[in-house]
Design a protein around this motif. Structure first.
Motif, PDB file in Angstrom:
ATOM      1  N   GLU A  43       0.661  -1.341   0.053  1.00 10.42           N
ATOM      2  CA  GLU A  43      -0.017   0.011  -0.084  1.00 10.42           C
ATOM      3  C   GLU A  43       0.743   1.226  -0.120  1.00 10.42           C
ATOM      4  N   ASN A  44       1.974   1.225   0.791  1.00 12.38           N
ATOM      5  CA  ASN A  44       3.004   2.387   0.741  1.00 12.38           C
ATOM      6  C   ASN A  44       4.297   1.964   0.844  1.00 12.38           C
ATOM      7  N   LYS A  47       6.580   3.160  -2.162  1.00 12.05           N
ATOM      8  CA  LYS A  47       6.454   4.626  -2.750  1.00 12.05           C
ATOM      9  C   LYS A  47       7.892   5.184  -2.555  1.00 12.05           C
ATOM     10  N   TRP A  84       5.447   9.302  -8.699  1.00  9.81           N
ATOM     11  CA  TRP A  84       4.429   9.719  -8.222  1.00  9.81           C
ATOM     12  C   TRP A  84       4.490  11.098  -7.863  1.00  9.81           C
ATOM     13  N   ASN A  86       2.807  12.251  -5.490  1.00 11.19           N
ATOM     14  CA  ASN A  86       2.536  12.496  -4.126  1.00 11.19           C
ATOM     15  C   ASN A  86       3.456  11.492  -3.245  1.00 11.19           C
ATOM     16  N   GLN A  87       4.146  11.889  -2.220  1.00 12.08           N
ATOM     17  CA  GLN A  87       4.984  11.095  -1.409  1.00 12.08           C
ATOM     18  C   GLN A  87       6.273  10.883  -1.992  1.00 12.08           C
ATOM     19  N   ASN A 132       2.328   6.794 -11.709  1.00 14.65           N
ATOM     20  CA  ASN A 132       0.913   6.980 -11.285  1.00 14.65           C
ATOM     21  C   ASN A 132       0.515   8.380 -11.325  1.00 14.65           C
ATOM     22  N   GLU A 133      -0.834   8.483 -12.007  1.00 21.81           N
ATOM     23  CA  GLU A 133      -1.528   9.730 -11.598  1.00 21.81           C
ATOM     24  C   GLU A 133      -1.075  10.870 -12.314  1.00 21.81           C
ATOM     25  N   GLN A 209      -7.437   2.227 -11.250  1.00 20.36           N
ATOM     26  CA  GLN A 209      -7.441   2.065  -9.897  1.00 20.36           C
ATOM     27  C   GLN A 209      -8.857   1.487  -9.180  1.00 20.36           C
ATOM     28  N   HIS A 211     -11.276   3.132  -7.592  1.00 13.81           N
ATOM     29  CA  HIS A 211     -11.658   3.638  -6.365  1.00 13.81           C
ATOM     30  C   HIS A 211     -13.352   4.078  -6.483  1.00 13.81           C
ATOM     31  N   GLU A 240      -6.754  -1.102  -7.631  1.00 13.48           N
ATOM     32  CA  GLU A 240      -6.960  -0.423  -6.271  1.00 13.48           C
ATOM     33  C   GLU A 240      -8.336  -0.478  -5.806  1.00 13.48           C
ATOM     34  N   TRP A 295      -8.126  -2.675  -2.885  1.00 17.45           N
ATOM     35  CA  TRP A 295      -7.206  -1.779  -1.892  1.00 17.45           C
ATOM     36  C   TRP A 295      -7.512  -1.809  -0.404  1.00 17.45           C
ATOM     37  N   TYR A 301      -9.922  -1.893   8.167  1.00 19.03           N
ATOM     38  CA  TYR A 301      -9.341  -0.664   8.010  1.00 19.03           C
ATOM     39  C   TYR A 301      -9.243  -0.199   6.639  1.00 19.03           C
ATOM     40  N   TRP A 303      -8.389   3.239   3.847  1.00 17.96           N
ATOM     41  CA  TRP A 303      -8.009   4.589   3.384  1.00 17.96           C
ATOM     42  C   TRP A 303      -9.088   5.331   3.383  1.00 17.96           C
TER      43      TRP A 303
END
Ligand code: G3I
Length: 335
Positions: A43-44, A47, A84, A86-87, A132-133, A209, A211, A240, A295, A301, A303
């Motif tokens: 998941e992370n 990254k 990506w 992000n991150q 990604n994205e 993805q 979502h 995802e 995902w 749990y 996100w």
């Protein structure tokens, strides 16, 4: 023992799940993963920030734990994600004097990162979300105005794929994005990946993805997405998948006192019907789909429990908070 998702879909495509390193330690998460799934996505842990926090320091422990668990249990792994906006840690874009790096420096850093990460797991990761994205949701622009785009230009995408292919020629390389069922965004992604294909860039597939919510996408939108990208000769994966029980509220970021974290029987029924319809489409398109990944593992749990509305529990998956199969699970495996 009861057949798992992976057994029902053995003649269709791998069924995957996004995991964090704690879930692959002995316990109920690992047991459910082994019983139900045939592929993992970190998941992370893979990254750019988590795995490469400083230019001269990698943090391999969490990614290694997930890959080792997959090796021990004969699971596939999808690497996520090499490039990506992000991150990405700030150091990527900053030189030793604190100024923004040049195109040459950023390309060299991307190449080093991708070579090191893909190289470490060569032969153990069969597919990578290389970029990604990169496409924005709004505006007519095809390219999101990320630092990669601003500093390097649009060819940062092609370069990322070339670096990944050089590091592991046998890995399948994906472009990954969300909202791929909205016609306007889908058309921009189509243009992007068509350009890459036409230039001979080593891209093998597109990750949708997934979502979604219990209200969308429609059957038609889903089929159009799969057909559109498959028509380029690219593999298609759902990378995802989750299904929020709330209507899309992109702009809302605050919790209202009317918000209830409650999984009603109406939501349960609608979610079961929506998952049933989508998996009917996936099975029908089994020759174009090479994987469906969820995902997160269970409603214990997600996100979505903190996005887009903080502290509003969601119930987006096939297993409930006690790891029990929900009504939607029965609809997905009954065919
Ligand atoms: O690990 C740190 C921890 O050390 C720190 O104390 C804590 C508080 O700052 O943050 C922790 O990192 C968080 C990380 O999840 C691990 O829990 C980040 O803040 C948080 O932003 C991150 O959220 C992830 C998000 O991507 C951003 O990377 C979500 O878990 C993850 O589900 C989500 O997944 C993305 C896909 O990668 C790409 N597609 C969209 C999808 C949903 O946004």
């Amino acid at each position: 023992s009861q057949k798992g998702l992976k057994d029902y879909y053995a003649n269709y495509f791998p069924i995957g799940v996004a995991v964090n390193p704690r879930m692959v330690q002995p316990g109920p998460d690992a047991d459910l993963i082994k019983a139900q799934f045939s592929s993992l996505t970190p998941e992370n842990a893979m990254k750019m920030g988590p795995i490469h926090p400083e230019e001269k320091r990698y943090f391999w422990k969490d990614a290694d734990a997930i890959v080792d668990f997959a090796q021990q249990n004969k699971l596939l792994v999808r690497g996520h994600t090499l490039c990506w906006h992000n991150q990405t840690p700030r150091w990527f874009f900053t030189d030793s004097t604190g100024k923004q790096v040049t195109r040459e420096v950023l390309l060299a850093r991307m190449k080093q990162h991708i070579t090191d990460v893909v190289g470490r797991y060569k032969g153990k990761i069969y597919a990578w979300d290389v970029v990604n994205e990169a496409v924005p949701d709004t505006s007519n622009a095809i390219y999101r105005k990320s630092k990669f785009y601003e500093i390097i230009g649009e060819d940062y995408i092609a370069k990322a794929f070339e670096y990944a292919h050089a590091a592991d020629p046998s890995a399948q390389l994906f472009y990954n994005d969300y909202n791929t069922e909205s016609a306007s965004k889908r058309d921009k992604i189509y243009q992007l990946v068509k350009r890459l294909k036409d230039k001979g860039v080593p891209i093998n597939g597109v990750g949708l993805q997934g979502h979604w919510s219990i209200y969308e996408p429609t059957k038609q939108e889903m089929e159009e997405s799969i057909n559109r990208f498959a028509s380029l000769g690219l593999k298609v994966q759902i990378t995802e998948m989750d299904m929020s029980v709330y209507p899309k509220e992109h702009e809302r970021r605050e919790r209202r006192d009317t918000d209830r974290s409650e999984f009603t029987s109406a939501m349960n029924d609608k979610q079961a019907a929506q998952y049933k319809m989508l998996f009917e489409v996936f099975r029908k398109h089994k020759d174009q789909l090479t994987g469906v990944t969820f995902w997160n593992l269970s409603d214990k749990y997600s996100w979505l429990d903190s996005f887009p509305v903080p502290n509003r529990k969601d119930f987006p998956l096939l297993f409930d908070q006690n790891y029990q199969p929900k009504k939607a699970f029965a609809e997905v495996v009954k065919f």
